[in-house]
Motif scaffolding. Structure first.
Motif, short mmCIF file in Angstrom:
data_model
loop_
_atom_site.label_atom_id
_atom_site.label_comp_id
_atom_site.label_asym_id
_atom_site.label_seq_id
_atom_site.Cartn_x
_atom_site.Cartn_y
_atom_site.Cartn_z
N ALA A 5 31.06 32.40 38.60
CA ALA A 5 30.65 33.20 39.76
C ALA A 5 29.53 34.16 39.33
CB ALA A 5 31.82 33.99 40.32
N ARG A 6 28.36 34.03 39.94
CA ARG A 6 27.22 34.85 39.57
C ARG A 6 27.42 36.30 39.93
NH1 ARG A 6 23.10 31.56 40.10
NH2 ARG A 6 21.61 31.82 38.53
N ASN A 7 28.14 36.55 41.01
CA ASN A 7 28.30 37.91 41.51
C ASN A 7 29.67 38.45 41.10
OD1 ASN A 7 25.75 38.01 43.11
ND2 ASN A 7 26.74 36.27 44.10
N GLN A 8 29.63 39.49 40.27
CA GLN A 8 30.85 40.13 39.79
C GLN A 8 30.71 41.63 40.02
OE1 GLN A 8 32.16 38.96 35.88
NE2 GLN A 8 31.28 36.91 36.09
N PHE A 9 31.47 42.12 40.97
CA PHE A 9 31.45 43.55 41.30
C PHE A 9 32.67 44.21 40.69
CE2 PHE A 9 29.32 41.25 44.71
CZ PHE A 9 28.13 41.94 44.83
N ARG A 10 32.47 45.06 39.71
CA ARG A 10 33.57 45.78 39.07
C ARG A 10 33.76 47.10 39.80
NH1 ARG A 10 34.86 43.78 34.07
NH2 ARG A 10 33.49 42.12 33.37
N GLY A 11 35.02 47.45 40.03
CA GLY A 11 35.27 48.71 40.71
C GLY A 11 36.74 49.01 40.84
N LYS A 12 37.02 49.91 41.78
CA LYS A 12 38.37 50.40 41.99
C LYS A 12 38.81 50.10 43.42
CE LYS A 12 39.33 54.07 39.33
NZ LYS A 12 39.45 55.42 38.88
N ALA A 57 35.55 41.86 41.90
CA ALA A 57 35.37 40.98 43.06
C ALA A 57 34.36 39.91 42.66
CB ALA A 57 34.86 41.77 44.26
N LEU A 58 34.76 38.65 42.78
CA LEU A 58 33.91 37.52 42.41
C LEU A 58 33.44 36.81 43.68
CD1 LEU A 58 36.28 36.05 39.68
CD2 LEU A 58 34.27 37.47 39.29
N VAL A 59 32.13 36.53 43.73
CA VAL A 59 31.58 35.80 44.88
C VAL A 59 30.56 34.81 44.34
CG1 VAL A 59 30.44 35.96 47.12
CG2 VAL A 59 31.79 37.90 46.28
N LYS A 60 30.76 33.53 44.65
CA LYS A 60 29.81 32.51 44.22
C LYS A 60 28.49 32.65 44.98
CE LYS A 60 30.84 28.99 42.28
NZ LYS A 60 30.46 28.55 40.96
N ALA A 61 27.39 32.41 44.30
CA ALA A 61 26.05 32.57 44.89
C ALA A 61 25.83 31.71 46.15
CB ALA A 61 24.98 32.28 43.84
N PRO A 62 26.37 30.48 46.24
CA PRO A 62 26.17 29.70 47.46
C PRO A 62 26.88 30.28 48.69
CG PRO A 62 26.72 28.25 45.63
CD PRO A 62 26.97 29.66 45.18
N GLN A 63 27.82 31.22 48.50
CA GLN A 63 28.53 31.84 49.61
C GLN A 63 27.73 32.98 50.25
OE1 GLN A 63 31.54 30.82 50.89
NE2 GLN A 63 31.27 29.10 49.50
N ILE A 64 26.63 33.36 49.63
CA ILE A 64 25.82 34.48 50.12
C ILE A 64 24.79 33.97 51.11
CG2 ILE A 64 24.28 36.37 49.47
CD1 ILE A 64 27.03 36.65 48.17
N ILE A 65 24.72 34.61 52.27
CA ILE A 65 23.69 34.34 53.27
C ILE A 65 22.68 35.48 53.17
CG2 ILE A 65 23.20 34.19 55.75
CD1 ILE A 65 26.07 33.08 56.06
N ILE A 137 37.01 36.55 45.68
CA ILE A 137 38.18 36.34 44.83
C ILE A 137 38.34 37.60 43.99
CG2 ILE A 137 39.13 35.01 42.91
CD1 ILE A 137 37.54 32.61 44.01
N LEU A 138 39.54 38.15 43.98
CA LEU A 138 39.80 39.35 43.18
C LEU A 138 40.46 38.99 41.86
CD1 LEU A 138 41.11 41.92 45.81
CD2 LEU A 138 38.83 41.75 44.81
N ALA A 139 40.06 39.71 40.82
CA ALA A 139 40.66 39.55 39.50
C ALA A 139 41.05 40.93 38.98
CB ALA A 139 39.67 38.90 38.55
N VAL A 140 42.19 40.99 38.30
CA VAL A 140 42.65 42.22 37.67
C VAL A 140 43.01 41.92 36.22
CG1 VAL A 140 43.50 43.27 39.81
CG2 VAL A 140 45.04 41.92 38.42
N GLN A 141 42.97 42.95 35.39
CA GLN A 141 43.35 42.80 33.99
C GLN A 141 44.84 42.46 33.90
OE1 GLN A 141 40.95 43.50 31.37
NE2 GLN A 141 42.44 42.38 30.16
N SER A 142 45.19 41.47 33.08
CA SER A 142 46.62 41.12 32.97
C SER A 142 47.29 41.88 31.84
CB SER A 142 46.77 39.61 32.74
OG SER A 142 46.07 39.19 31.61
#
Length: 142
Positions: A5-12, A57-65, A137-142
């Motif tokens: 996923a090209r787009n990875q937004f780290r945050g809270k 937050a992960l978002v694949k580049a083809p999903q972006i308009i 798609i959300l990811a959290v530290q395990s």
């Protein structure tokens, strides 16, 4: 995290709204953008999503308009991130368009070369990256 996923937004996580089946998660990225994700209630529980949790937050580049002119219309996509085109990288069929947001984060979109031409996409041009909450798609530290 290594992912395609090209787009990875780290945050809270700032807000969690639980519905009958799905939940809306509001993530405040380190660059200041708010990303809305729509995930199942089961995923909220499994991932331990709650206010204050660090997530990606992960978002694949083809999903972006990419939108350059709304023409007076509103759209239903929850995520609308305005910025400036900082790169247009043409390929054989598709191009990558990078949009820098106000906080310095960059959103990568994969669009057809025809779209680049039709929209007249050039570096320095204002543009908005749009994607549905269900594309996150959300990811959290395990």
């Amino acid at each position: 995290m290594k992912t395609s996923a090209r787009n990875q937004f780290r945050g809270k996580v700032e807000q969690v709204l639980i519905g009958a089946v799905n939940a809306e998660i509001y993530l405040s990225s380190k660059g200041g953008a708010t990303i809305v994700a729509s995930i199942t209630k089961e995923s909220v529980a499994t991932l331990g999503i709650e206010v204050g949790v660090e997530a990606i937050a992960l978002v694949k580049a083809p999903q972006i308009i990419v939108v350059t002119d709304f023409g007076g219309y509103k759209v239903s996509a929850r995520n609308q991130l305005a910025g400036t085109v900082v790169a247009v990288k043409p390929g054989a069929v598709n191009s990558e368009v990078d949009i820098e947001l106000g906080g310095g984060e960059v959103v990568a979109a994969t669009v057809t070369n025809d779209s680049v031409e039709t929209l007249g996409l050039t570096v320095g041009q204002p543009a908005t990256a749009i994607f549905k909450a269900g594309a996150v798609i959300l990811a959290v530290q395990s």
